[in-house]
Write a protein that holds these residues in place. Structure first.
Motif, PDB file in Angstrom:
ATOM      1  N   GLN A 151      -2.651   5.560   0.270  1.00  0.00           N
ATOM      2  CA  GLN A 151      -3.641   4.536   0.571  1.00  0.00           C
ATOM      3  C   GLN A 151      -3.703   4.241   2.067  1.00  0.00           C
ATOM      4  O   GLN A 151      -4.776   4.018   2.616  1.00  0.00           O
TER       5      GLN A 151
ATOM      6  N   TRP B 205      -5.429  -1.167  -5.527  1.00  0.00           N
ATOM      7  CA  TRP B 205      -4.161  -1.922  -5.482  1.00  0.00           C
ATOM      8  C   TRP B 205      -4.097  -2.917  -6.627  1.00  0.00           C
ATOM      9  O   TRP B 205      -3.068  -3.053  -7.297  1.00  0.00           O
TER      10      TRP B 205
ATOM     11  N   PRO C 284       0.841  -1.214   0.000  1.00  0.00           N
ATOM     12  CA  PRO C 284       0.000   0.000   0.000  1.00  0.00           C
ATOM     13  C   PRO C 284       0.864   1.246   0.000  1.00  0.00           C
ATOM     14  O   PRO C 284       1.912   1.300   0.658  1.00  0.00           O
TER      15      PRO C 284
ATOM     16  N   SER D  53       0.403  -6.011   3.903  1.00  0.00           N
ATOM     17  CA  SER D  53      -0.480  -5.646   2.805  1.00  0.00           C
ATOM     18  C   SER D  53      -1.735  -4.955   3.342  1.00  0.00           C
ATOM     19  O   SER D  53      -1.914  -4.807   4.559  1.00  0.00           O
TER      20      SER D  53
ATOM     21  N   LYS E 276      -8.369  -2.046  -2.035  1.00  0.00           N
ATOM     22  CA  LYS E 276      -7.832  -3.254  -2.667  1.00  0.00           C
ATOM     23  C   LYS E 276      -8.095  -3.250  -4.167  1.00  0.00           C
ATOM     24  O   LYS E 276      -7.272  -3.754  -4.949  1.00  0.00           O
TER      25      LYS E 276
ATOM     26  N   GLN F 289      -1.366  -3.043  -9.587  1.00  0.00           N
ATOM     27  CA  GLN F 289      -0.531  -4.222  -9.813  1.00  0.00           C
ATOM     28  C   GLN F 289      -0.667  -4.699 -11.267  1.00  0.00           C
ATOM     29  O   GLN F 289       0.336  -5.018 -11.926  1.00  0.00           O
TER      30      GLN F 289
END
Length: 382
Positions: free
Chosen positions: A13, A368, A9, A327, A365, A372
């Motif tokens: 975030q 995220w 993160p 995470s 998430k 990613q």
């Protein structure tokens, strides 16, 4: 931690994530500028600095000095300017505002009413001024687009003899802003068993309490807090690590007290940066939170004294992300633990978890996952 690391993160975030704070001292979280202004209003002329930035640095340096007298001096300054209704109201309101700005959605803030009587206030006037300040801070936060709920923990000082009186005060205000009771101060020489009458009273009244234990003192402090006093939570509790053996092959063996704490899901109010300052841990990497997380103890992350530690909930999580590679799932785990352990009714805790915390982390998430995927495909810079 850098914003170019897609599997962790980002600082933004972390700041935006919903957070729950259970261990934070009101007199340890003032804005330096507020201290200076309040000191001027009441004629307090003992501040070491009169520039806000320099005063903030002084507080952090004093807390890091390794000198107990200098560390305690920091609280002498903050308490000195918190002796009027107006000052208590302001400090409490700003506390709620600052926490909300940092993404805290629920907080339990503790303070010792007996330390704010020097200008003639009664215990009741202290509690009502702080409660009013928290409500004002909640309103200001909402006006700025943030949500926060703040409950107060009334603290009795271990070295004093007013624990029962403060416990009774906490019980009188339990449906009006106060959610529980605490004792604080030096552990060595002042065991919680000195205040058994207060804890027995609270248990008879079915009220909640936490106890500072297992920080400066060891396992006996934890054992007494739990078995003699019946604490619902442990303030700090880092010394539980002394009852855990790690063999050379990495296998772990829990002693009976550590097993009891884990099996009973007793919440531990961990304050990593503060624990480094008090030498309860040598570094973030060596902080017991790393092993205790792997062993699935009921851990929560907290600030303790934001001013003295120069910290916030976001900074505490940044340190943990940096050190242990945590995470968003880990952050949610700590946060849900804290909300489960709060001293408000079950249905209200559940609503916070299901309506605020889980949706907040689900949104982060999704961000995220996008980052990613974009980083892996090379289509968007991380």
């Amino acid at each position: 931690m850098t914003s170019e690391t897609p599997n962790l993160p980002t600082p933004d975030q972390i700041r935006r994530s919903p957070k729950v704070l259970l261990h934070d001292h009101l007199d340890g979280g003032l804005r330096p500028g507020t201290i200076i202004e309040l000191a001027d209003e009441v004629g307090y002329d003992k501040l070491p600095e009169t520039d806000a930035d320099k005063l903030g640095v002084w507080f952090r340096d004093a807390a890091d000095s390794g000198s107990l007298p200098r560390y305690l001096e920091t609280f002498a300054h903050t308490c000195a300017v918190m002796q009027t209704k107006e000052a208590l109201f302001r400090v409490a309101a700003e506390c709620a505002e600052d926490l909300a700005e940092d993404g805290v959605v629920y907080a339990e803030i503790r303070y010792a009413p007996e330390q704010h009587l020097e200008a003639g206030l009664t215990l009741e006037e202290v509690v009502e001024a702080v409660n009013d300040g928290f409500r004002e801070g909640e309103r200001r936060a909402k006006a700025n687009g943030h949500r926060i709920r703040v409950g107060a923990l009334l603290t009795a000082m271990r070295h004093a003899a007013r624990a029962l009186e403060i416990a009774e005060l906490a019980n009188r205000y339990r449906d009006n802003g106060v959610v529980g009771f605490d004792i604080a101060g030096a552990e060595a020489g002042f065991p919680p068993t000195r205040h058994l009458d207060a804890f027995e009273y609270l248990k008879r009244e079915n009220n909640h309490f936490t106890i500072h234990a297992g920080e400066a003192f060891g396992l006996p402090s934890i054992w007494q807090a739990l078995q003699w006093c019946g604490a619902d939570r442990l303030g700090h509790g880092v010394k539980i690590i002394d009852d855990i053996e790690v063999a050379e092959d990495g296998s772990v063996k829990l002693g009976r007290l550590a097993s009891y704490v884990r099996d009973k899901r007793i919440p531990l109010e961990m304050c990593p940066t503060s624990n480094l300052q008090t030498a309860a841990a040598a570094s973030y990497a060596e902080h017991p939170i790393g092993l205790l997380r792997k062993l699935h103890f009921r851990l929560t992350v907290n600030t303790d004294n934001r001013l003295m530690s120069g910290t916030s909930m976001s900074r505490e999580f940044e340190h943990l992300v940096d050190t242990f590679g945590y995470s968003l799932d880990d952050m949610q785990w700590f946060t849900v633990n804290a909300m489960k352990s709060a001293f408000i009714p079950f249905d209200e805790r559940l609503a916070m978890i299901n309506d605020v915390i889980k949706p907040g982390y689900a949104e982060l998430k999704s961000e995220w996952l996008f980052r990613q995927t974009a980083s892996t495909s090379g289509t968007v810079s991380a």
